[in-house]
Motif scaffolding. Structure first.
Motif, PDB file in Angstrom:
ATOM      1  N   CYS A 238     -14.580  30.911  -1.185  1.00 20.22           N
ATOM      2  CA  CYS A 238     -13.500  31.185  -0.239  1.00 20.22           C
ATOM      3  C   CYS A 238     -12.719  32.424  -0.664  1.00 20.22           C
ATOM      4  O   CYS A 238     -12.471  32.649  -1.851  1.00 20.22           O
ATOM      5  N   ASP A 239     -12.295  33.235   0.320  1.00 20.14           N
ATOM      6  CA  ASP A 239     -11.509  34.445   0.049  1.00 20.14           C
ATOM      7  C   ASP A 239     -10.071  34.150  -0.332  1.00 20.14           C
ATOM      8  O   ASP A 239      -9.455  34.886  -1.097  1.00 20.14           O
ATOM      9  N   THR A 240      -9.521  33.071   0.238  1.00 17.68           N
ATOM     10  CA  THR A 240      -8.077  32.853   0.149  1.00 17.68           C
ATOM     11  C   THR A 240      -7.672  31.732  -0.800  1.00 17.68           C
ATOM     12  O   THR A 240      -6.540  31.717  -1.282  1.00 17.68           O
TER      13      THR A 240
ATOM     14  N   TRP B 217     -18.001  31.150   4.700  1.00 15.66           N
ATOM     15  CA  TRP B 217     -16.553  31.056   4.794  1.00 15.66           C
ATOM     16  C   TRP B 217     -16.061  32.101   5.786  1.00 15.66           C
ATOM     17  O   TRP B 217     -16.577  33.219   5.829  1.00 15.66           O
TER      18      TRP B 217
ATOM     19  N   SER C 133      -9.710  33.154   5.306  1.00 13.65           N
ATOM     20  CA  SER C 133      -9.395  31.889   5.962  1.00 13.65           C
ATOM     21  C   SER C 133      -9.941  30.716   5.154  1.00 13.65           C
ATOM     22  O   SER C 133     -10.952  30.854   4.457  1.00 13.65           O
ATOM     23  N   PRO C 134      -9.294  29.546   5.250  1.00 10.04           N
ATOM     24  CA  PRO C 134      -9.820  28.343   4.610  1.00 10.04           C
ATOM     25  C   PRO C 134     -10.873  27.633   5.457  1.00 10.04           C
ATOM     26  O   PRO C 134     -11.345  26.553   5.086  1.00 10.04           O
TER      27      PRO C 134
ATOM     28  N   LEU D 201     -14.625  27.197   7.272  1.00  7.96           N
ATOM     29  CA  LEU D 201     -16.004  27.595   7.042  1.00  7.96           C
ATOM     30  C   LEU D 201     -16.885  27.001   8.120  1.00  7.96           C
ATOM     31  O   LEU D 201     -16.543  25.989   8.742  1.00  7.96           O
TER      32      LEU D 201
ATOM     33  N   SER E  96     -11.386  23.357   5.309  1.00  7.10           N
ATOM     34  CA  SER E  96     -11.608  22.939   3.920  1.00  7.10           C
ATOM     35  C   SER E  96     -10.388  22.256   3.306  1.00  7.10           C
ATOM     36  O   SER E  96     -10.517  21.536   2.321  1.00  7.10           O
TER      37      SER E  96
END
Length: 393
Positions: free
Chosen positions: A297-299, A337, A341-342, A344, A358
């Protein structure tokens, strides 16, 4: 299939069973029925057929949540990619040895790319969207200028293309092959830059890091290698000789946004989290069968792993603990993902596309439309559109 997150709901298609016709010979006719009696019988038959048509047991109901489709492929579609700046342009390639650029708003073909001599296993747009490449099991890669709609280069060297990846900032193409090698070219002219040798089995996954300074690749021999793209030298290597690492082939990998952490999935049913400095951070174990896809995940400090057993597991990578296990009805083939953002999205051999939150583990949306398993998908930057490639062609 193109699934838009704003879709109002499923569309049902109904198919009536065929009515078998019976033919008689002239000698079998006992009476000649007047025309008016024929009309009465026709009316009775129509009524019977109407009754049959309304019987739920005699209907096949197919759910289709897609807003557009592209049906020119006549064999399974193995790969799909979406233009990085114009999500209305999609490229697809498949088992019919063909690749097409097409318009997601109309479903119409923009143009057909040159046919390969074997199935097309990978299709990718360059980072700026100016070029598109198709790679096949024939060992060939064709590169096209999208604006000019013409081929600019044909690349050869490897024997069977497993995957392709463009440099994040330049027109440099990387590919992994069945012969255990990686190759790199400069486009649009197709100048050869480097070949990377270090694996001893097919290179199943790989990519440039987000900065473009390194290359990461994983192979069926269970090795994970960090490369210097300029010199083709091995910077770091993880192998099955270390019992803490994978003991079977690597199927997939993901790289953190800061390029420091790598997540790998394997046929040994585990996922491993490693640092580029050579440290094995931990093992994520929740599957009973091969882990086919992974993502970071990015965040949030979260990872996702998808397995042949249908599980989609969400992990806290700070504590290495399992947060939740989500479920498809068949193998999870791909996951992505959403950017920043959370959320996916995952696809499966159960023919569905599922979007998940998520944070809560909730399934936000289920989209259907394919009649056979989904093999690949592309996701728009804003997460609102999904384009899928399936075994059903």
């Amino acid at each position: 299939m193109n699934n838009n997150e704003n879709n109002a709901g499923p569309v049902e298609h109904e198919y009536e069973e065929d009515v078998e016709e019976t033919y008689v010979e002239e000698g079998d006719i006992a009476d000649v029925i007047p025309d008016d009696m024929d009309d009465d019988m026709d009316d009775d038959m129509d009524d019977d057929m109407d009754d049959d048509a309304t019987d739920p047991q005699d209907q096949v109901v197919l759910e289709d949540d897609s807003v557009q489709g592209f049906f020119t492929h006549k064999e399974p579609v193995f790969a799909v990619d979406m233009h990085p700046t114009d999500p209305s342009i999609v490229v697809s390639g498949g088992g019919d040895d063909k690749a097409f650029l097409w318009d997601t708003t109309t479903g119409s073909q923009l143009f057909e790319l040159e046919q390969h001599d074997d199935s097309i296993s990978s299709v990718k747009f360059s980072a700026d969207g100016a070029l598109v490449a198709t790679g096949g099991m024939d060992g060939k890669i064709n590169v096209y200028d999208i604006a000019e709609q013409k081929k600019t280069a044909q690349l050869e060297g490897p024997d069977d293309i497993q995957w392709m990846h463009w440099h994040p900032r330049g027109s440099v193409l990387l590919t992994g092959a069945n012969d255990a090698s990686l190759w790199m070219w400069s486009l649009p002219m197709g100048d050869f830059m480097n070949v990377f040798n270090g694996h001893s089995a097919p290179v199943t996954c790989g990519q440039f890091t987000h900065s473009g300074r390194n290359i990461i690749s994983g192979a069926e021999d269970g090795t994970l290698i960090v490369w210097d793209p300029k010199t083709a030298a091995v910077v770091r290597q993880f192998t099955s000789a270390d019992e803490r690492f994978h003991q079977e082939g690597i199927t997939s990998l993901a790289v953190s946004r800061d390029d420091q952490v790598i997540l790998t999935g394997s046929m040994d049913t585990t996922a491993k989290l490693v640092h580029v400095n050579g440290t094995i951070l931990g093992s994520l174990e929740n599957s009973t069968e091969s882990v086919e896809c992974v993502g970071l995940c990015d965040t949030l400090s979260l990872a996702a792993t998808g397995s042949v057993d249908g599980s989609l597991s969400i992990w806290d990578i700070n504590t290495m603990r399992l947060r939740t296990t989500l479920k498809h009805d068949d193998s999870v083939t791909r996951l992505k993902w959403h950017k920043d953002s959370p959320m996916l999205t995952s696809v499966s051999m159960d023919c569905t596309v599922r979007m998940w939150d998520s944070r809560t583990g909730d399934c936000v949306r289920v989209s259907r439309g394919h009649q056979e398993g989904i093999l690949d998908f592309a996701l728009s930057n804003d997460g609102s559109m999904v384009v899928t490639a399936s075994d059903d062609g």
